[in-house]
Design an enzyme around this catalytic site. Structure first.
Site, mmCIF file in Angstrom:
data_model
loop_
_atom_site.group_PDB
_atom_site.id
_atom_site.type_symbol
_atom_site.label_atom_id
_atom_site.label_comp_id
_atom_site.label_asym_id
_atom_site.label_seq_id
_atom_site.Cartn_x
_atom_site.Cartn_y
_atom_site.Cartn_z
ATOM 1 N N GLU A 78 -0.162 1.188 6.422
ATOM 2 C CA GLU A 78 -1.189 0.172 6.724
ATOM 3 C C GLU A 78 -0.654 -0.980 7.579
ATOM 4 O OE1 GLU A 78 -3.817 -0.528 3.383
ATOM 5 O OE2 GLU A 78 -3.939 -2.639 3.921
ATOM 6 N N ASP A 79 0.555 -1.424 7.298
ATOM 7 C CA ASP A 79 1.030 -2.658 7.941
ATOM 8 C C ASP A 79 2.261 -2.503 8.828
ATOM 9 O OD1 ASP A 79 -0.964 -4.202 6.742
ATOM 10 O OD2 ASP A 79 0.214 -4.451 4.914
ATOM 11 N N HIS A 103 4.315 1.469 -0.067
ATOM 12 C CA HIS A 103 2.846 1.510 -0.117
ATOM 13 C C HIS A 103 2.159 0.811 1.059
ATOM 14 C CE1 HIS A 103 3.031 -2.516 -2.074
ATOM 15 N NE2 HIS A 103 1.793 -2.652 -1.658
ATOM 16 N N ASP A 111 -0.069 -3.740 -7.211
ATOM 17 C CA ASP A 111 -0.290 -4.461 -5.952
ATOM 18 C C ASP A 111 -1.180 -5.680 -6.196
ATOM 19 O OD1 ASP A 111 -0.059 -4.789 -3.154
ATOM 20 O OD2 ASP A 111 -1.935 -3.712 -2.805
HETATM 21 ZN ZN ZN Z 1 0.819 -4.467 -1.018
#
Ligand code: ZN
Length: 182
Positions: free
Chosen positions: A65-66, A61, A122
């Site tokens: 994004e990261d 997930h 999350d």
């Molecule tokens: Zn996360």
């Protein structure tokens, strides 16, 4: 199923590689993979029927994004279903942080039921981290703000898993206990 197990472990391995060297913001500085395994385990524990792709998306997930992974790469290595799920829980990093946080609140009700599992898990994992190993520069007020924002996001989910919701409430209460005068 054997294929599902293989795909889940492949996702765990891929996530571990992509997030290698990244650590959680908390003072304990846990390896980032701990967070991903925790979120995937929370999602898996709340499933009422098998959904390997959802567990895989939970493991992945934060890769877009990261960790600089693209939607196309996830679609190719895993499936377009997994890629879409991850996209649904990915913030637009070109936006300033306050705007991203606002959008999480606004967009929460529009998420698919499956993406809501990941969102909720999350937040639970992040809140547990704030409780057990907060970032060094966070005072109680900052922690409180995080908890309140997380609650706002979660309260707008249209069909949150009851199992995860109960765990969210339990975790939220632990903050009150911690902050209560002794
Ligand atoms: Zn996360």
């Amino acid at each position: 199923m054997v294929e599902d197990l293989d795909a889940i472990l492949r996702a765990a391995h891929f996530a571990a590689e992509k997030h290698a060297g990244q650590r959680r913001k908390g003072k304990a500085g846990e390896p980032y993979i701990n967070h991903l395994l925790e979120v995937a385990q929370l999602v898996s524990s709340a499933l009422t029927e098998p959904d390997a792709n959802l567990v895989i998306a939970a493991l992945l997930h934060d890769t877009i994004e990261d960790a600089g992974v693209t939607k196309e790469e996830l679609a190719e290595r895993f499936s377009s279903d997994v890629a879409s799920l991850v996209m649904e829980v990915t913030d637009d990093k070109s936006l300033p942080k306050p705007e991203r946080k606002r959008l999480q609140v606004v967009n929460a009700p529009k998420k698919s039921v499956r993406a809501q599992f990941i969102k909720l898990a999350d937040k639970i994992s992040n809140m547990r981290s704030v409780l057990s190993s907060p970032p060094v520069h966070w005072d109680d007020e900052r922690k409180q703000r995080y908890f309140e924002w997380a609650k706002e996001v979660v309260s707008r989910l249209s069909s949150p898993s009851p199992v995860l919701m109960a765990e969210f409430e339990r975790t939220y209460k632990r903050f009150d206990e911690l902050a209560a005068p002794r």
